[in-house]
Design a protein around this motif. Structure first.
Motif, PDB file in Angstrom:
ATOM      1  N   ARG A   1      -7.823  -5.991  12.336  1.00 20.26           N
ATOM      2  CA  ARG A   1      -6.227  -6.553  12.511  1.00 20.26           C
ATOM      3  C   ARG A   1      -5.736  -7.315  11.568  1.00 20.26           C
ATOM      4  NH1 ARG A   1      -6.879  -8.212  17.263  1.00 20.26           N
ATOM      5  NH2 ARG A   1      -6.890  -6.390  18.306  1.00 20.26           N
ATOM      6  N   THR A   2      -6.555  -8.558  11.397  1.00 17.07           N
ATOM      7  CA  THR A   2      -6.456  -9.386  10.314  1.00 17.07           C
ATOM      8  C   THR A   2      -6.171  -8.835   8.838  1.00 17.07           C
ATOM      9  OG1 THR A   2      -7.677 -11.027  11.639  1.00 17.07           O
ATOM     10  CG2 THR A   2      -7.092 -11.328   9.216  1.00 17.07           C
ATOM     11  N   LEU A   3      -7.057  -7.868   8.377  1.00 16.21           N
ATOM     12  CA  LEU A   3      -6.761  -7.067   7.228  1.00 16.21           C
ATOM     13  C   LEU A   3      -5.737  -6.116   7.162  1.00 16.21           C
ATOM     14  CD1 LEU A   3     -10.519  -5.765   6.968  1.00 16.21           C
ATOM     15  CD2 LEU A   3      -9.448  -7.613   5.271  1.00 16.21           C
ATOM     16  N   SER A   4      -5.097  -5.842   8.434  1.00 17.29           N
ATOM     17  CA  SER A   4      -3.788  -4.968   8.374  1.00 17.29           C
ATOM     18  C   SER A   4      -2.761  -5.875   8.112  1.00 17.29           C
ATOM     19  CB  SER A   4      -3.885  -4.244   9.638  1.00 17.29           C
ATOM     20  OG  SER A   4      -2.705  -3.470   9.840  1.00 17.29           O
ATOM     21  N   GLU A   5      -2.962  -7.098   8.853  1.00 16.22           N
ATOM     22  CA  GLU A   5      -1.562  -8.096   8.565  1.00 16.22           C
ATOM     23  C   GLU A   5      -1.633  -8.445   7.328  1.00 16.22           C
ATOM     24  OE1 GLU A   5      -2.553 -11.111  11.603  1.00 16.22           O
ATOM     25  OE2 GLU A   5      -2.005  -9.861  13.274  1.00 16.22           O
ATOM     26  N   LEU A   6      -2.851  -9.014   6.742  1.00 12.26           N
ATOM     27  CA  LEU A   6      -2.784  -9.145   5.187  1.00 12.26           C
ATOM     28  C   LEU A   6      -2.148  -8.443   4.336  1.00 12.26           C
ATOM     29  CD1 LEU A   6      -6.377 -11.113   5.023  1.00 12.26           C
ATOM     30  CD2 LEU A   6      -4.110 -12.142   5.092  1.00 12.26           C
ATOM     31  N   SER A   7      -2.405  -7.261   4.583  1.00  6.68           N
ATOM     32  CA  SER A   7      -1.881  -5.875   3.732  1.00  6.68           C
ATOM     33  C   SER A   7      -0.481  -5.720   4.067  1.00  6.68           C
ATOM     34  CB  SER A   7      -2.567  -4.657   4.565  1.00  6.68           C
ATOM     35  OG  SER A   7      -2.208  -3.456   3.674  1.00  6.68           O
ATOM     36  N   ASN A   8      -0.098  -6.093   5.240  1.00  7.09           N
ATOM     37  CA  ASN A   8       1.467  -6.111   5.533  1.00  7.09           C
ATOM     38  C   ASN A   8       2.248  -7.244   4.670  1.00  7.09           C
ATOM     39  OD1 ASN A   8       1.423  -3.733   7.000  1.00  7.09           O
ATOM     40  ND2 ASN A   8       1.144  -4.969   8.787  1.00  7.09           N
ATOM     41  N   VAL A   9       1.377  -8.353   4.973  1.00  8.29           N
ATOM     42  CA  VAL A   9       1.854  -9.719   4.138  1.00  8.29           C
ATOM     43  C   VAL A   9       2.041  -9.396   2.580  1.00  8.29           C
ATOM     44  CG1 VAL A   9       1.553 -12.133   3.491  1.00  8.29           C
ATOM     45  CG2 VAL A   9       1.404 -11.005   5.773  1.00  8.29           C
ATOM     46  N   SER A  10       1.038  -8.992   2.158  1.00  5.34           N
ATOM     47  CA  SER A  10       1.163  -8.455   0.692  1.00  5.34           C
ATOM     48  C   SER A  10       2.151  -7.395   0.179  1.00  5.34           C
ATOM     49  CB  SER A  10      -0.571  -8.151   0.320  1.00  5.34           C
ATOM     50  OG  SER A  10      -0.523  -6.787   0.700  1.00  5.34           O
ATOM     51  N   LYS A  11       2.269  -6.335   1.145  1.00  4.54           N
ATOM     52  CA  LYS A  11       3.484  -5.350   0.908  1.00  4.54           C
ATOM     53  C   LYS A  11       4.704  -6.273   0.837  1.00  4.54           C
ATOM     54  CE  LYS A  11       0.974  -1.519   2.575  1.00  4.54           C
ATOM     55  NZ  LYS A  11       1.112  -0.205   3.681  1.00  4.54           N
ATOM     56  N   ASN A  12       5.178  -7.183   1.846  1.00  4.10           N
ATOM     57  CA  ASN A  12       6.098  -7.854   1.869  1.00  4.10           C
ATOM     58  C   ASN A  12       6.695  -8.784   0.850  1.00  4.10           C
ATOM     59  OD1 ASN A  12       6.918  -6.584   4.303  1.00  4.10           O
ATOM     60  ND2 ASN A  12       5.826  -8.363   5.684  1.00  4.10           N
ATOM     61  N   LEU A  13       5.461  -9.402   0.379  1.00  5.31           N
ATOM     62  CA  LEU A  13       5.615 -10.447  -0.551  1.00  5.31           C
ATOM     63  C   LEU A  13       5.990  -9.659  -1.966  1.00  5.31           C
ATOM     64  CD1 LEU A  13       2.441 -12.712  -0.283  1.00  5.31           C
ATOM     65  CD2 LEU A  13       4.746 -13.453   0.060  1.00  5.31           C
ATOM     66  N   ASN A  14       5.540  -8.313  -1.985  1.00 11.33           N
ATOM     67  CA  ASN A  14       5.724  -7.506  -3.468  1.00 11.33           C
ATOM     68  C   ASN A  14       7.380  -7.059  -3.199  1.00 11.33           C
ATOM     69  OD1 ASN A  14       5.253  -6.859  -5.882  1.00 11.33           O
ATOM     70  ND2 ASN A  14       4.089  -4.860  -5.179  1.00 11.33           N
ATOM     71  N   LYS A  15       7.875  -7.073  -2.342  1.00 13.48           N
ATOM     72  CA  LYS A  15       9.092  -6.435  -2.121  1.00 13.48           C
ATOM     73  C   LYS A  15      10.354  -6.838  -3.195  1.00 13.48           C
ATOM     74  CE  LYS A  15       8.872  -4.808   2.811  1.00 13.48           C
ATOM     75  NZ  LYS A  15       9.370  -4.739   4.191  1.00 13.48           N
ATOM     76  N   GLU A  16      10.891  -6.165  -3.483  1.00 16.38           N
ATOM     77  CA  GLU A  16      12.231  -6.553  -4.296  1.00 16.38           C
ATOM     78  C   GLU A  16      12.888  -7.647  -3.847  1.00 16.38           C
ATOM     79  OE1 GLU A  16      15.888  -4.416  -7.215  1.00 16.38           O
ATOM     80  OE2 GLU A  16      14.474  -3.394  -5.680  1.00 16.38           O
ATOM     81  N   GLY A  17      13.422  -8.675  -4.680  1.00 14.44           N
ATOM     82  CA  GLY A  17      13.810  -9.935  -4.142  1.00 14.44           C
ATOM     83  C   GLY A  17      13.264 -11.089  -3.688  1.00 14.44           C
ATOM     84  N   THR A  18      11.735 -10.942  -3.619  1.00 12.32           N
ATOM     85  CA  THR A  18      10.856 -11.855  -3.094  1.00 12.32           C
ATOM     86  C   THR A  18      10.445 -12.785  -4.374  1.00 12.32           C
ATOM     87  OG1 THR A  18       8.841 -10.493  -3.119  1.00 12.32           O
ATOM     88  CG2 THR A  18       9.980 -10.775  -1.139  1.00 12.32           C
ATOM     89  N   LEU A  19       9.902 -13.954  -4.295  1.00 14.44           N
ATOM     90  CA  LEU A  19       9.617 -14.728  -5.631  1.00 14.44           C
ATOM     91  C   LEU A  19       8.398 -14.127  -6.083  1.00 14.44           C
ATOM     92  CD1 LEU A  19       9.585 -17.418  -6.980  1.00 14.44           C
ATOM     93  CD2 LEU A  19       7.996 -18.353  -5.490  1.00 14.44           C
TER      94      LEU A  19
END
Length: 325
Positions: A202-220
């Motif tokens: 579950r933690t790895l899945s959440e980290l994967s989601n976080v990494s995907k969100n961080l790499n979305k257009e518009g993020t730092l």
């Protein structure tokens, strides 16, 4: 007379039958021994023929093609085997083929087996010698099997002792299998490990989601990794921060040097701060200057009342009064 003729006829018939049987037997044996078939001679040299005898068969690809014609001693302790092979199979046997000693069945007569050979090599000729391949030594095989049987017996005895100890609950495995409390603890441990595995997943899945969100257009992070203008600005800012850090370090060094000079008495500021004797003299001088200044003020206040300067101050006072009117 007839009886004698009759007996002669019967004897002649039996003799004829015997001759026919003899001829058929000779032909049969000759056919089996390839006596009446056109053949070529091949040879092979073995270190040990393992009981091979003259007249034993020669096989090639599962087909009997000849017999062992002679067995001669060769060299110091080797044995040369002369083979009579049918000429019609000559074209199928190559010069790089090999000959080995086999057995006709599990405990049958010894035979010569010709095998191998490549099409790149020419066919054998009359008188060629084949490469001999020593067969497996059955005596050594039996000795090895006997040794393996002893080892198997030993292993079986050890397994018997081990299973007895396990059944009696001795050792870790025996305790796990017989102690219900320990079995429950072990089961709980496995459940905890399974829970930890699920949590990790579950933690790895959440980290994967976080990494995907961080790499979305518009993020730092997306701007830092994809915007060509942001990275030079960030690089310039880092350079300025580095320059400021260097200046701060230089200022710190200067302040440190200044503080060291202030703690020393070989300069004016350091003497003022650290030399008590000089400070006492300076304090006394300032006191004297203060006293002289006070006396001077008193003298200046009394100056208008002294005789030489009285008239001048009166005139000044009248002039100021006239200007005021």
């Amino acid at each position: 007379m007839r009886n004698d003729n009759k007996k002669s006829v019967i004897v002649g018939i039996f003799v004829l039958i015997g001759i026919i049987i003899f001829v058929l037997g000779v032909l049969t044996l000759g056919g089996q021994q390839k006596k009446f078939v056109k053949s070529i001679k091949l040879s092979a040299v073995f270190d040990d023929v393992a009981g091979l005898q003259q007249g034993n068969n020669v096989w090639f690809s599962g087909v009997k093609i000849g017999t062992v014609r002679k067995i001669n001693f060769y060299g110091e302790s080797q044995v040369e085997i002369i083979l009579a092979v049918e000429a019609k199979v000559q074209e199928y046997i190559r010069k790089d083929s090999k000959a080995t000693i086999g057995s006709d069945g599990l405990i049958g007569n010894k035979i010569i087996v010709i095998y191998g050979g490549t099409t790149q090599s020419p066919a054998v000729e009359d008188g060629d010698r084949l490469t001999a391949e020593m067969p497996l030594d059955t005596d050594k095989m039996m000795a090895t099997l006997q040794e393996n049987n002893k080892n198997l017996v030993t292993i079986t005895e050890n397994l018997k002792i081990l299973t007895t100890k396990i059944a009696e609950g001795k050792g870790i495995v025996g305790a796990v299998m017989t102690d219900s409390t320990l079995a429950i603890s072990f089961k709980n441990t496995l459940n905890n490990l399974e829970s930890a595995s699920l949590e990790s997943r579950r933690t790895l899945s959440e980290l994967s989601n976080v990494s995907k969100n961080l790499n979305k257009e518009g993020t730092l992070l997306h701007q830092l990794t994809n915007d060509k203008e942001t990275f030079p600005k960030l690089q310039s800012t880092v350079s300025k921060l580095e320059e400021t850090s260097n200046n701060a370090e230089m200022l710190t060094k200067n302040l440190n040097a200044t503080s060291q000079k202030l703690n020393s008495t070989d300069n004016t500021a350091g003497m003022l701060l650290n030399d008590e004797e000089f400070a006492g003299k300076l304090r006394s001088t300032m006191t004297n200057v203060d006293s002289a200044t006070l006396n001077l003020n008193k003298g200046l206040e009394a100056l208008p009342y002294t005789w030489p300067f009285r008239k001048g101050f009166k005139r000044k006072a009248k002039a100021e009064a006239a200007q005021g009117n």
